[in-house]
Design an enzyme around this catalytic site. Structure first.
Site, PDB file in Angstrom:
ATOM      1  N   ASP A 123       8.791 -51.363  -6.665  1.00 13.77           N
ATOM      2  CA  ASP A 123       8.332 -50.291  -7.557  1.00 13.77           C
ATOM      3  C   ASP A 123       7.013 -50.714  -8.210  1.00 13.77           C
ATOM      4  OD1 ASP A 123      10.666 -48.956  -7.002  1.00 13.77           O
ATOM      5  OD2 ASP A 123      11.588 -49.267  -8.964  1.00 13.77           O
TER       6      ASP A 123
ATOM      7  N   ARG B  54       4.777 -46.556  -0.512  1.00 12.74           N
ATOM      8  CA  ARG B  54       5.399 -45.388  -1.160  1.00 12.74           C
ATOM      9  C   ARG B  54       4.336 -44.803  -2.089  1.00 12.74           C
ATOM     10  NH1 ARG B  54       9.423 -46.786  -5.642  1.00 12.74           N
ATOM     11  NH2 ARG B  54      10.912 -47.318  -4.013  1.00 12.74           N
TER      12      ARG B  54
END
Ligand code: FDA
Length: 317
Positions: A139, A189
């Protein structure tokens, strides 16, 4: 209209600020109604509860990425414990033959204490995932960690191909970061970005963030980026952006297995179902654990109406 927009921006900023407050955290997690509202976004506090939900989602055709909630640890012991939890989750996923990656936050693994030790811990997790044929997704957190997070990703990619990093299109630096990332055949991502950033670092206006998202997809789906084998996960619930991606990839002849769409657990579930029915690869980001407060507050900041809706549903029970 401008006043309403300004008020919305200020409310979002205040809620994100509150997501970092330890005092508010201690207070809110003890409130049973808050726990009930949070359940919409965080379906369980334990690994077995999370695994049951992963299995259910896999049964609907969705892939999952599992996030053991926690961030900004303040001791090496906490960071080691978090790394151990991820290793256990990877082993459980393999044992049950579930289709789920894991998503880690580097500040949970001690990035804010000692980047070297954080790198060692995430390497241990990525090694375990590699042995088990799985992937680790990193993340992206507040902008003060962007450089160190990307450094660790680049370091890992020298040895491992089973690692993906998130980039936030609201940051001005992302255009340059993407150029370097795709030129090395990355696994990325793409998200809008969920934190409070200063206007000299990130686009303050939503429409500029949305435009930046389109530009980033255009960059990654360009023939040059695709020729390096770059894989992209489009992480958004924004239907216009998803339609833009699917139309554009179809028109450029990019196969559906060259990318995936990712959404957060409990958000736009009807759109998730539609995408699965239309044959797209969909991965659901599923958080679990007791440290749900900051994650929950970011979801409220994105859509403050969630709080009112959740409380109204509680009162109806
Ligand atoms: P936008 O906010 O414009 O929302 C589009 C529509 O989706 C809304 O109109 C609404 O219908 C719905 N929606 C969006 N958020 C909602 C909510 N909270 N509740 C209810 N409905 C909602 N960020 C980050 O900084 N680092 C990271 O690593 C990640 N990782 C990540 C993984 C995945 C799989 C996703 C989907 C998102 C992230 N994010 C993230 C969060 C991301 O940056 C962003 O804050 C949220 O996705 C919300 O933005 P949207 O792209 O959905 O658009």
């Amino acid at each position: 209209m401008a006043t309403v927009r300004w008020a919305a921006v200020m409310l979002r900023a205040a809620l994100i600020q509150l997501s970092r407050s330890r005092q508010a955290n201690r207070w809110v997690v003890r409130l049973p109604p808050a726990r009930s509202v949070a359940r919409r976004f965080v379906p369980g506090e334990t690994l077995p509860e999370a695994m049951a939900e992963v299995a259910r989602l896999n049964g609907t055709g969705a892939l999952v990425t599992l996030d053991h909630l926690g961030e900004h640890v303040t001791s090496a012991d906490e960071a080691d414990a978090a790394a151990q939890k991820y290793v256990a989750a990877l082993e459980e996923i393999a044992q049950r033959a579930l289709k789920s990656t894991i998503s880690v936050k580097l500040t949970q693994l001690g990035l804010g204490i000692d980047p070297r030790l954080c790198q060692d811990r995430v390497t241990r997790i990525v090694e375990t995932a590699h042995r088990l044929g799985n992937l680790v997704e990193i993340d992206m957190e507040e902008s003060q960690h962007t450089e160190a997070t990307l450094d660790i990703y680049y370091h890992l990619r020298k040895t491992f191909d089973n690692v993906r990093v998130c980039v936030q299109v609201y940051l001005y630096r992302t255009v340059a970061d993407l150029e370097r990332l795709w030129s090395q055949g990355g696994n990325l991502r793409l998200c809008k970005g969920a934190y409070r950033e200063a206007p000299d670092i990130a686009f303050p206006r939503k429409q500029d963030v949305d435009r930046a998202f389109v530009r980033a997809m255009d960059q990654i789906f360009s023939p040059a980026a695709q020729s390096t084998g770059t894989y992209i996960a489009i992480a958004t619930h924004d239907e216009r952006l998803i339609n833009w991606a699917t139309d554009m990839t179809d028109s450029r002849g990019i196969p559906r297995d060259a990318y995936e769409i990712q959404m957060l657990y409990g958000i736009r579930t009807e759109l998730q179902r539609t995408l699965l029915d239309r044959g797209y690869t969909l991965r659901v980001y599923l958080p679990f654990g007791t440290q749900w407060y900051p994650y929950f507050m970011r979801r409220i900041a994105e859509r403050p109406a969630n709080l009112i809706l959740g409380l109204r549903n509680l009162l109806r029970r």
